[in-house]
Design a protein around this motif. Sequence first.
Motif, PDB file in Angstrom:
ATOM      1  N   ILE A  23     -33.587 -48.877 -33.415  1.00 55.34           N
ATOM      2  CA  ILE A  23     -33.331 -47.449 -33.440  1.00 55.34           C
ATOM      3  C   ILE A  23     -34.595 -46.732 -33.917  1.00 55.34           C
ATOM      4  CG2 ILE A  23     -31.933 -45.641 -34.492  1.00 55.34           C
ATOM      5  CD1 ILE A  23     -29.582 -47.395 -34.333  1.00 55.34           C
ATOM      6  N   VAL A  24     -35.287 -47.342 -34.876  1.00 58.99           N
ATOM      7  CA  VAL A  24     -36.577 -46.787 -35.308  1.00 58.99           C
ATOM      8  C   VAL A  24     -37.509 -46.700 -34.111  1.00 58.99           C
ATOM      9  CG1 VAL A  24     -38.620 -47.195 -36.713  1.00 58.99           C
ATOM     10  CG2 VAL A  24     -36.372 -47.636 -37.665  1.00 58.99           C
ATOM     11  N   ALA A  25     -37.582 -47.792 -33.328  1.00 58.47           N
ATOM     12  CA  ALA A  25     -38.497 -47.833 -32.183  1.00 58.47           C
ATOM     13  C   ALA A  25     -38.152 -46.751 -31.162  1.00 58.47           C
ATOM     14  CB  ALA A  25     -38.451 -49.214 -31.533  1.00 58.47           C
ATOM     15  N   ILE A  26     -36.863 -46.608 -30.847  1.00 58.84           N
ATOM     16  CA  ILE A  26     -36.465 -45.583 -29.874  1.00 58.84           C
ATOM     17  C   ILE A  26     -36.822 -44.201 -30.393  1.00 58.84           C
ATOM     18  CG2 ILE A  26     -34.491 -44.514 -28.704  1.00 58.84           C
ATOM     19  CD1 ILE A  26     -33.151 -47.190 -28.583  1.00 58.84           C
ATOM     20  N   ASN A  27     -36.571 -43.967 -31.692  1.00 64.92           N
ATOM     21  CA  ASN A  27     -36.908 -42.671 -32.277  1.00 64.92           C
ATOM     22  C   ASN A  27     -38.393 -42.376 -32.161  1.00 64.92           C
ATOM     23  OD1 ASN A  27     -34.743 -41.040 -33.553  1.00 64.92           O
ATOM     24  ND2 ASN A  27     -34.208 -43.012 -34.418  1.00 64.92           N
ATOM     25  N   ILE A  28     -39.235 -43.368 -32.520  1.00 65.58           N
ATOM     26  CA  ILE A  28     -40.682 -43.160 -32.440  1.00 65.58           C
ATOM     27  C   ILE A  28     -41.082 -42.838 -31.007  1.00 65.58           C
ATOM     28  CG2 ILE A  28     -42.937 -44.268 -32.650  1.00 65.58           C
ATOM     29  CD1 ILE A  28     -41.870 -45.873 -34.958  1.00 65.58           C
ATOM     30  N   ILE A  30     -39.333 -41.573 -28.471  1.00 67.45           N
ATOM     31  CA  ILE A  30     -38.927 -40.251 -27.985  1.00 67.45           C
ATOM     32  C   ILE A  30     -39.744 -39.169 -28.671  1.00 67.45           C
ATOM     33  CG2 ILE A  30     -37.006 -38.647 -27.737  1.00 67.45           C
ATOM     34  CD1 ILE A  30     -35.165 -41.055 -27.737  1.00 67.45           C
ATOM     35  N   ALA A  31     -40.001 -39.334 -29.979  1.00 67.36           N
ATOM     36  CA  ALA A  31     -40.820 -38.350 -30.688  1.00 67.36           C
ATOM     37  C   ALA A  31     -42.216 -38.291 -30.071  1.00 67.36           C
ATOM     38  CB  ALA A  31     -40.901 -38.713 -32.169  1.00 67.36           C
ATOM     39  N   LEU A  33     -42.978 -38.958 -26.933  1.00 56.76           N
ATOM     40  CA  LEU A  33     -42.853 -38.260 -25.653  1.00 56.76           C
ATOM     41  C   LEU A  33     -42.882 -36.749 -25.862  1.00 56.76           C
ATOM     42  CD1 LEU A  33     -40.103 -40.349 -23.795  1.00 56.76           C
ATOM     43  CD2 LEU A  33     -42.501 -40.196 -23.194  1.00 56.76           C
ATOM     44  N   CYS A  34     -42.116 -36.280 -26.871  1.00 57.21           N
ATOM     45  CA  CYS A  34     -42.128 -34.842 -27.198  1.00 57.21           C
ATOM     46  C   CYS A  34     -43.543 -34.428 -27.585  1.00 57.21           C
ATOM     47  CB  CYS A  34     -41.186 -34.538 -28.362  1.00 57.21           C
ATOM     48  SG  CYS A  34     -39.447 -34.689 -27.972  1.00 57.21           S
ATOM     49  N   ILE A  37     -45.887 -33.858 -24.664  1.00 54.75           N
ATOM     50  CA  ILE A  37     -45.658 -32.617 -23.926  1.00 54.75           C
ATOM     51  C   ILE A  37     -46.255 -31.446 -24.691  1.00 54.75           C
ATOM     52  CG2 ILE A  37     -43.898 -31.063 -23.019  1.00 54.75           C
ATOM     53  CD1 ILE A  37     -42.099 -33.474 -22.641  1.00 54.75           C
ATOM     54  N   VAL A  38     -46.004 -31.411 -26.014  1.00 55.35           N
ATOM     55  CA  VAL A  38     -46.500 -30.289 -26.812  1.00 55.35           C
ATOM     56  C   VAL A  38     -48.027 -30.298 -26.872  1.00 55.35           C
ATOM     57  CG1 VAL A  38     -46.546 -29.299 -29.133  1.00 55.35           C
ATOM     58  CG2 VAL A  38     -44.395 -30.100 -28.160  1.00 55.35           C
ATOM     59  N   ILE A 312     -41.196 -37.075 -17.042  1.00 56.08           N
ATOM     60  CA  ILE A 312     -40.913 -37.909 -18.218  1.00 56.08           C
ATOM     61  C   ILE A 312     -41.312 -39.364 -17.939  1.00 56.08           C
ATOM     62  CG2 ILE A 312     -39.086 -38.806 -19.721  1.00 56.08           C
ATOM     63  CD1 ILE A 312     -37.643 -36.159 -19.448  1.00 56.08           C
TER      64      ILE A 312
ATOM     65  N   LEU B 243     -44.710 -21.759 -27.728  1.00 60.10           N
ATOM     66  CA  LEU B 243     -45.697 -22.320 -26.809  1.00 60.10           C
ATOM     67  C   LEU B 243     -45.801 -21.528 -25.516  1.00 60.10           C
ATOM     68  CD1 LEU B 243     -45.330 -26.166 -27.199  1.00 60.10           C
ATOM     69  CD2 LEU B 243     -46.931 -24.624 -28.287  1.00 60.10           C
ATOM     70  N   LEU B 259     -35.274 -34.211 -24.329  1.00 54.39           N
ATOM     71  CA  LEU B 259     -35.807 -35.174 -25.293  1.00 54.39           C
ATOM     72  C   LEU B 259     -35.416 -34.806 -26.730  1.00 54.39           C
ATOM     73  CD1 LEU B 259     -39.345 -35.778 -23.761  1.00 54.39           C
ATOM     74  CD2 LEU B 259     -37.454 -37.383 -23.833  1.00 54.39           C
ATOM     75  N   LEU B 263     -33.277 -36.984 -29.193  1.00 59.06           N
ATOM     76  CA  LEU B 263     -33.909 -37.363 -30.453  1.00 59.06           C
ATOM     77  C   LEU B 263     -32.986 -37.048 -31.625  1.00 59.06           C
ATOM     78  CD1 LEU B 263     -36.494 -38.493 -31.730  1.00 59.06           C
ATOM     79  CD2 LEU B 263     -37.384 -36.184 -31.841  1.00 59.06           C
ATOM     80  N   MET B 266     -30.386 -39.796 -31.784  1.00 57.80           N
ATOM     81  CA  MET B 266     -30.900 -41.078 -32.250  1.00 57.80           C
ATOM     82  C   MET B 266     -31.309 -41.017 -33.718  1.00 57.80           C
ATOM     83  SD  MET B 266     -30.397 -43.107 -29.846  1.00 57.80           S
ATOM     84  CE  MET B 266     -31.144 -44.555 -30.599  1.00 57.80           C
ATOM     85  N   LEU B 270     -30.047 -43.215 -36.762  1.00 55.78           N
ATOM     86  CA  LEU B 270     -31.006 -43.902 -37.628  1.00 55.78           C
ATOM     87  C   LEU B 270     -30.646 -43.688 -39.089  1.00 55.78           C
ATOM     88  CD1 LEU B 270     -33.762 -45.383 -37.836  1.00 55.78           C
ATOM     89  CD2 LEU B 270     -34.820 -43.153 -37.937  1.00 55.78           C
TER      90      LEU B 270
END
Lengths: 440, 440
Positions: A23-28, A30-31, A33-34, A37-38, A312, B243, B259, B263, B266, B270
């Motif tokens: 779950i940590v890995a998925i969170n990292i 997705i964060a 990915l965000c 984009i930013v 994405i 933005l 996303l 997030l 998730m 977590l």
Amino acid sequence: MALDLGALALKYTGLAVSDHDSIVAINIFIALLCGCIVFGHLLEGNRWVNESTTALVLGLITGGVILICTKGVNSRILIFSEDIFFIYLLPPIIFNAGFQVKKKQFFRNFATIILFGAAGTLISFVIITFGAMGLFSKLDVGPLELGDYLAIGAIFSATDSVCTLQVLNQDEAPLLYSLVFGEGVVNDATSVVLFNAIQNIDINHFDVFVLLQFIGKFLYLFFTSTVLGVAAGLLSAYIIKKLCFARHSTDREVAIMILMAYLSYMLSMLLDLSGILTVFFCGIVMSHYTWHNVTESSRVTTKHTFATLSFIAEIFLFLYVGMDALDIDKWKLASSSPKKPIALSAVILGLVMVGRAAFVFPLSFLSNLSKKESHPKISFNQQVIIWWAGLMRGAVSIALAYNKFTTSGHTAVRVNAVMITSTIIVVLFSTMVRLLYLTA
Amino acid sequence: MALDLGALALKYTGLAVSDHDSIVAINIFIALLCGCIVFGHLLEGNRWVNESTTALVLGLITGGVILICTKGVNSRILIFSEDIFFIYLLPPIIFNAGFQVKKKQFFRNFATIILFGAAGTLISFVIITFGAMGLFSKLDVGPLELGDYLAIGAIFSATDSVCTLQVLNQDEAPLLYSLVFGEGVVNDATSVVLFNAIQNIDINHFDVFVLLQFIGKFLYLFFTSTVLGVAAGLLSAYIIKKLCFARHSTDREVAIMILMAYLSYMLSMLLDLSGILTVFFCGIVMSHYTWHNVTESSRVTTKHTFATLSFIAEIFLFLYVGMDALDIDKWKLASSSPKKPIALSAVILGLVMVGRAAFVFPLSFLSNLSKKESHPKISFNQQVIIWWAGLMRGAVSIALAYNKFTTSGHTAVRVNAVMITSTIIVVLFSTMVRLLYLTA
């Protein structure tokens, strides 16, 4: 016939709810990915940077941080798999490309695209294979067989059609865009066919008959894959037109389009055809027929949903490639010093450049000869851009290299580790240089 | 920290490209999804049928066909996993529910919703637990401990908020819809909290202190989960407003919204919070703030994309439940004759009805007492509908039952098999009857 997603998720992926690390890995992920984009947006004025380079750099940085945190044991959150790539990431990217492509330009240049994509890839394949056979022995790479050299030829003949989409602008340079991108799609198909043919061919009994068989197989694959994609697209148009979805219409229409497109891709995989070609032509037909049968809000929704999914998937891919580049196990295995993969990568890059030059200029000449006066010819400047734009090697090369030189993500044998790291260097280098050059 | 999706895909899921059977399975599943949409639409005039019942029936038929093809060995294409459910299927459904809910109605009835969802679920839990302790011993189910009874109470107190969405119409009966659906969301959170609390509590030392601890934990979870969802929603609104995405704006805006919502879910998982509550409030805030900061085409796209994703996830779920109902191993294990699970299911259904009646009518009375004259009261007819609508048990019950009574999809012990099959019968029966009754 059962996909035990549950058991595997629990035991192996760490997609299990109970598995804290996953779950940590998925969170990292997705964060990140965000973040891509930013940052990609914030740095856009720079013109040196876009989401892809941001994703590459963020992936490299994250890989570095993880490497430090785990004290040099690991640099990856997700372990690369050609299945993830071929089943989840590639279909939306290629489908969207077909869906958004300017069809007039594409079909006007159809002959040239096929010429570049099929004949060009074969020329490049022959040159890289023979070049590698001649030059690799001087580098003490390790024991490589004829089959390995042929595979190397196929792997490095696969251009990166994804990156092209990001760099060339369809509105500013429609001819170039359709040529380079169209070539990319046909090239993908050709190199995958080549690669599979090499795995199956008995090399010791190579003769004209085998060659004819190979050509026949290529034509068969090309034709059936295209027909399947066109059929899926037409069927979706027919279903949506006949049923006239009333209540909740938009959701049903969009769902049918997404599911039918994905079904065409998976069906193509099932029949051992080229899923890329199928889903590309499915996208073209859907944008030409199905799209005009749906409600106005479905049109807006599908156009942007497909683009978003593709967007994405692309960022995901570049983020991964950046992260994987630092995988310490492969580097350790590849050599005590990192000189060998770098030398090898330089040789491969040289071969790629020669191989591409060997078909872009002659085939452009041929194409110009056959054109009537009313059609625009390919100028020398444009030929140079086509040559340069197609040098990039990307995810398809990586996926094929992993397929050939690893068993499920592990690169235990030294020669395999060398080949994988070299592929990653070639991809990283060509992507970085190309993106910087063309956006500058 | 590495998710070896590749190795696992190759070895266990059969998501491997090379694994022929898995590609067959994926193709069948996607074709079935398409079939559900088409049949669901064709049979819509019937009003007895919608996509959910079609999916259930198609799942049952496909399960039967596979059962015959594999000569009684297997009835499933996908093996159910609570992880698939909680990670992929539930988030889009609940997020979309929050995104599309009529906010005015929802917040006007907020107190009643919390009363029903939290206090009501606890009352139902107590009644089902004590009822099961009293009645199960007469059915010779097998050795069940106090912890098992408490778990049964929690499992069958979880109503199915997904099905409610399909049956009650938000425009025709806004008060009922917001009450029943809002209760469903809070109820989901309550029963998951209850279930987790039961797993961790030392039952032999149960006293007032433990009860206070439990109440404190529930309030903490409810508050932090909500705050996290609201914060994620506000952050997405801030990012998109600040933005001012220019080029490719729609794709970026939609990608950021998808996303960030995922997030938040998730992140909630977590931190061991209630992901359902978090993503629900994230959906509400996004539709209230973020949605008004994006371009017109992003508005159309997000509205329909979220609805479509939720739609596909729902059909997927019902298709699966239908297919899983025929799993022969569980039936064989459950009993030599299928009488026992059916008797057990009847007892459970009775308890569920009593448990629900025990809180809907008294709490409605309380809620009516506290209301000012300007607010509409809950009439007796409406109370009956609320009681009846919330009887349905769905995917949350199944997921919790699998969590409690199996280890990664296998139901090796007899008492576990009995409990799982009973849960599936309760879910199938309540869903079928409810859908037929309310659509008739």
